[in-house]
Design a protein around this motif. Structure first.
Motif, mmCIF file in Angstrom:
data_model
loop_
_atom_site.group_PDB
_atom_site.id
_atom_site.type_symbol
_atom_site.label_atom_id
_atom_site.label_comp_id
_atom_site.label_asym_id
_atom_site.label_seq_id
_atom_site.Cartn_x
_atom_site.Cartn_y
_atom_site.Cartn_z
ATOM 1 N N TYR A 130 40.648 46.336 40.226
ATOM 2 C CA TYR A 130 40.544 44.896 39.955
ATOM 3 C C TYR A 130 39.932 44.632 38.580
ATOM 4 O O TYR A 130 40.237 43.629 37.943
ATOM 5 C CB TYR A 130 39.724 44.216 41.055
ATOM 6 C CG TYR A 130 39.609 42.713 40.900
ATOM 7 C CD1 TYR A 130 40.744 41.903 40.965
ATOM 8 C CD2 TYR A 130 38.375 42.106 40.665
ATOM 9 C CE1 TYR A 130 40.653 40.526 40.816
ATOM 10 C CE2 TYR A 130 38.277 40.730 40.512
ATOM 11 C CZ TYR A 130 39.414 39.946 40.593
ATOM 12 O OH TYR A 130 39.316 38.580 40.433
ATOM 13 N N ASP A 131 39.093 45.543 38.108
ATOM 14 C CA ASP A 131 38.469 45.361 36.791
ATOM 15 C C ASP A 131 39.473 45.513 35.653
ATOM 16 O O ASP A 131 39.187 45.120 34.523
ATOM 17 C CB ASP A 131 37.291 46.319 36.618
ATOM 18 C CG ASP A 131 36.125 45.916 37.510
ATOM 19 O OD1 ASP A 131 35.780 44.723 37.498
ATOM 20 O OD2 ASP A 131 35.596 46.775 38.232
ATOM 21 N N ALA A 132 40.648 46.078 35.914
ATOM 22 C CA ALA A 132 41.738 46.075 34.937
ATOM 23 C C ALA A 132 42.694 44.905 35.210
ATOM 24 O O ALA A 132 43.129 44.206 34.296
ATOM 25 C CB ALA A 132 42.502 47.393 34.982
ATOM 26 N N PHE A 133 43.000 44.690 36.496
ATOM 27 C CA PHE A 133 43.959 43.636 36.861
ATOM 28 C C PHE A 133 43.430 42.239 36.520
ATOM 29 O O PHE A 133 44.183 41.374 36.061
ATOM 30 C CB PHE A 133 44.269 43.702 38.366
ATOM 31 C CG PHE A 133 45.404 44.624 38.705
ATOM 32 C CD1 PHE A 133 46.666 44.441 38.144
ATOM 33 C CD2 PHE A 133 45.222 45.677 39.594
ATOM 34 C CE1 PHE A 133 47.716 45.284 38.473
ATOM 35 C CE2 PHE A 133 46.275 46.533 39.922
ATOM 36 C CZ PHE A 133 47.522 46.335 39.357
ATOM 37 N N SER A 134 42.152 42.015 36.764
ATOM 38 C CA SER A 134 41.610 40.676 36.596
ATOM 39 C C SER A 134 41.665 40.197 35.137
ATOM 40 O O SER A 134 42.195 39.115 34.858
ATOM 41 C CB SER A 134 40.195 40.636 37.178
ATOM 42 O OG SER A 134 39.568 39.445 36.831
#
Lengths: 208, 333
Positions: A130-134
């Motif tokens: 999520y820290d890349a997707f967000s």
């Protein structure tokens, strides 16, 4: 604008990129997990890349749904349900589309990322994919909102994903197996954020 | 690292085929879905127990399929949870009409895959309850972790709840008993060596010759801290104390004491450890109602062990003593 052929090229590029980086992903996972992320993702995306030759797909959303189901049934671990849910949800907003615009892809990307959050319950800073997707979603929406075409918005998303991925290194994991390490998880880049960035970079190279 | 393999990619399926060949009276396997199924399943009117997880923990779970324990086990890739299709196939294959209990170790992947499978099973009309084991005191149970891992208690739970299902208890009763067993059990483990996932080919973490890893799980993931190796009596104390304290065990209470080998430690050493554990419990005034020593939930060839204590009542002891007939655990008539 991206049609079914472009989406199939995206998945083929995902498979190539994940296969090329499989050992790196496994190395990252060895440090804070259980040393299988590369081999699991490679198995899953190889199966997804083969879909285009095995079946005739009538629409982008049918294709992406099949990609999602294939990931769920071949990857295993947490990555299978998470990436599987991402592609299943990505398909939803594209149901009526044969040629996807930046605006439509933005809606799909938001649905996909929200699916990951619903399944994995991760928050920003947990040291997960999520820290890349967000940040990728945020950058995409911002670029598309100011009039960028799909390829340009995806380039912005890929750059933001890479920054998000790099930012996971000092983080202390709060989700998944790395969380068992507590403070010892700091100092290692997150494997999930790394594979997520590869998928978005592959999109930037193929969807336009 | 030397291993007895053909192709690392085939290790799970080839091992399942070997199990079927070795234990034709107890089980059959579905190699497409990578399932171990109890011979004669589904058992009409009996609650079915389905568990599963990554491979590499043998005999868990496939070795515990049989009368008095599991009806099916789903084998994932090494250290990787099984996928929903497998779990769904196992669930529908062994449902005898009385519902299916999923026994899930608390790992992010296992929980997600079993959840997806339970959603699919419910859609096809099978009644499913799930219980998640989370007995590892090495992990802080907080908002900042994925929660405690399911380890040794899983074996004890599968035996005790398997006996309850065998004697005809219904799904709600089996699920309630399973949650009670999980709530009353805690574990803690140490490793003397790492282990090597066949597909990866090299050890998951590094440990020097004079070091031990305290608070390991069962997937070769590193533990909470690396320390100098100590004599068995000191290691036993490092394992027993946090378990006793977390369970709040008091003088006069009874437990099942389980010393589990991680796969690479000889029984000789496990019995040395059990002797130390028994002595510590005696000093604390805790009665050992039953014991279990051996390799039951392993981490490939990792050397090391875990200690599990389960606070028991008469009912749990009675179910523990009930007959069981599986490749991995066998006693009674």
């Amino acid at each position: 604008m991206a049609d079914l052929t472009a989406f199939q090229a995206w998945i083929a590029a995902c498979s190539e990129s994940i296969t090329a980086h499989a050992d790196d992903l496994t190395e990252l996972d060895r440090a804070i997990g259980d040393a299988d992320h590369g081999s699991n993702m490679k198995r899953g995306l190889t199966a997804c890349a083969a879909l285009a030759d095995q079946e005739d797909f009538s629409s982008i959303d049918a294709y992406l749904k099949k990609v999602g189901m294939t990931l769920v049934s071949t990857v295993g671990g947490a990555s299978g349900p998470l990436y599987g849910t991402f592609f299943l949800r990505l398909a939803g907003p594209l149901a009526a589309s044969e040629d996807v615009s930046a605006r439509e892809f933005g809606q799909a990307l938001r649905a996909g990322v929200e699916g990951i959050v619903a399944r994995g319950k991760a928050e920003a800073g947990d040291k997960t994919m999520y820290d890349a997707f967000s940040p990728a979603l945020e950058a995409f929406e911002s670029a598309a909102g100011s009039g960028s075409e799909l390829a340009e918005a995806l380039r912005a998303a890929a750059d933001a994903a890479a920054q998000g991925r790099d930012a996971t290194e000092p983080m202390v994991a709060r989700k998944g197996r790395a969380s068992y390490l507590g403070e010892r998880s700091a100092g290692h880049q997150d494997p999930g954020a790394t594979s997520a960035t590869l998928l978005i970079e592959a999109a930037a190279k193929t969807l336009s | 690292m030397k291993k007895l393999l053909n192709d690392p990619a085939d290790v799970v399926v080839e091992a399942l085929a070997g199990m079927a060949a070795a234990h034709p009276d107890h089980l059959r396997v579905d190699l497409d879905h990578k399932l171990v199924l109890r011979a004669g399943a589904p058992v009409s009117g009996k609650v079915a127990l389905v568990s599963g997880g990554g491979s590499g923990h043998e005999p868990l779970h496939g070795g515990f399929v049989g009368r008095g324990m599991l009806d099916a086990a789903c084998a994932g890739e090494v250290f990787t949870s099984p996928v929903p299709d497998q779990i769904l196939a196992a669930t529908t294959a062994v449902d005898g009409g009385a519902g299916v209990l999923h026994i899930v170790k608390n790992y992010t992947g296992d929980v997600m895959n079993f959840e997806m499978a339970a959603e699919l099973a419910a859609e096809s009309g099978v009644q499913v309850e799930a219980v998640v084991t989370d007995d590892d005191v090495a992990v802080q149970d907080s908002l900042f972790t994925a929660g405690r891992r399911g380890v040794g208690v899983t074996v004890l739970l599968e035996k005790i709840v398997g006996a309850a299902a065998e004697e005809g208890q219904d799904l709600a009763a089996c699920a309630e008993l399973a949650r009670r067993v999980n709530a009353q059990g805690r574990s803690m483990g140490i490793a003397l060596t790492s282990c090597t996932v066949p597909a990866a080919g090299k050890p998951t973490f590094e440990l020097a010759d004079d070091e031990m890893e305290i608070g390991i799980g069962i997937h070769g993931e590193p533990g909470r801290s690396t320390e100098k190796l100590a004599p068995a009596r000191d290691v036993a104390a490092r394992l027993v104390e946090p378990v006793v304290s977390d369970l709040g065990l008091e003088r006069g209470e009874s437990v099942i004491a389980f010393v589990n080998g991680m796969g690479g430690t000889p029984l000789l050493e496990l019995y040395v450890m059990y002797g130390e554990v028994a002595r510590l419990l005696e000093e604390a005034g805790i009665t050992v109602a039953r014991s279990l020593v051996g390799n039951y939930i392993t981490s490939l060839e990792m050397a090391g062990c875990s200690v599990t204590l389960l606070r028991v009542d008469e009912e749990m002891v009675r179910l523990w003593d009930a007959p069981v007939d599986t490749p991995g655990l066998r006693w009674g008539g």
